[in-house]
Design an enzyme around this catalytic site. Structure first.
Site, PDB file in Angstrom:
ATOM      1  CG  LEU A 185      -6.529  15.107   5.327  1.00  0.00           C
ATOM      2  CD1 LEU A 185      -6.766  16.005   6.532  1.00  0.00           C
ATOM      3  CD2 LEU A 185      -5.583  15.786   4.343  1.00  0.00           C
ATOM      4  CG  ASP A 186      -1.184  10.735   3.553  1.00  0.00           C
ATOM      5  OD1 ASP A 186      -1.956  10.037   2.877  1.00  0.00           O
ATOM      6  OD2 ASP A 186      -0.313  11.471   3.073  1.00  0.00           O
ATOM      7  CE1 TYR A 187      -2.734   6.084  12.557  1.00  0.00           C
ATOM      8  CE2 TYR A 187      -0.395   6.603  12.552  1.00  0.00           C
ATOM      9  CZ  TYR A 187      -1.515   6.124  13.204  1.00  0.00           C
ATOM     10  OH  TYR A 187      -1.408   5.682  14.508  1.00  0.00           O
TER      11      TYR A 187
END
Length: 243
Positions: A101-103
């Protein structure tokens, strides 16, 4: 006997695809001899397998679900010293995230030491759905959402058809809440899909992975998957493998 890359993956060292790269790069040895052939088979309990000179241990497989907060890296370490997803789970096993999952994206993330299983869950051909709730700029038309349903052409290829549901719109704020389910894992895929139709994502959260949801978890909390949940995930993979 089992294929060498499968044994490495099941030990939690790397996914099967990464294990194949390790073998072809000459970084794997069996009983003291470097092996570079992908077809090599070994007996896990008898043959001594080493990666970069370090013996692999066949750990008991474990499976966790994390409610990932924003501002956390989907990795086991970060050279900039930022928080990573494994910081939130107390486990003796070497865990790694299933996909990422993206930052700046929150929500449900699976972690395991079962590389083979993780590789299957991540592969788009097994069609394990991931449902996101996106807050986007503007109010998309029905035709714009149909583009997402049909598939969007991105720079790295066309996305598979998505399931899309318009949840609500706020005309005064100029924002909308959209539910979208995909089964791929291209880099920042959901964000790029909405950008492609002219409605950039302002906030993004993964609510579900397959049938799993975040019920009972607060941001930053994790729990081990129950045996029947792991079994059900395997059944989804096996079912789609046959289709």
């Amino acid at each position: 006997m089992e294929r060498l890359q499968k044994v490495i993956a099941q030990a939690g060292v790397a996914s099967r695809r990464k294990a194949e790269e390790l073998i072809t790069q000459g970084r794997v040895s069996v009983n003291g001899e470097v092996v570079t052939e992908l077809g090599t088979k070994v007996t896990p309990r008898k043959d001594k397998v080493e990666v970069d000179g370090v013996p692999i241990d066949r750990e008991e497989p474990v499976y966790f679900m994390l409610y990932k907060p924003t501002g956390v890296i989907s990795s086991v370490k970060d050279d900039k010293g930022r928080k990573v997803v494994t910081d939130f789970i107390d486990s003796e096993q070497r865990l790694f995230p299933v996909g990422r999952l993206d930052y700046d994206t929150s929500g449900l993330l699976l972690l395991t030491n079962d590389g083979e299983f993780a590789n299957q869950l991540m592969h788009p051909k097994y069609k394990v759905g991931k449902m996101y709730i996106a807050k986007v700029k503007g109010i998309p038309t029905r035709e714009s959402l149909r583009q997402l349903e049909r598939g969007i052409m991105l720079e790295d290829g066309k996305t598979a058809p998505a399931r899309v549901k318009f949840v609500s719109g706020n005309k005064s704020q100029g924002t909308s809440i959209i539910e979208i389910t995909i089964h791929e894992g291209k880099n920042r895929q959901v964000r790029r899909m909405f950008e492609a139709i002219g409605h950039p994502v302002l906030k993004l959260k993964r609510e579900m992975y397959g049938f799993l949801n975040l019920k009972g978890l607060n941001s930053g909390e994790a729990r081990e998957l129950r045996p029947h949940e792991v079994k059900q995930l395997r059944e989804i993979v096996e079912k789609n493998k046959c289709n």
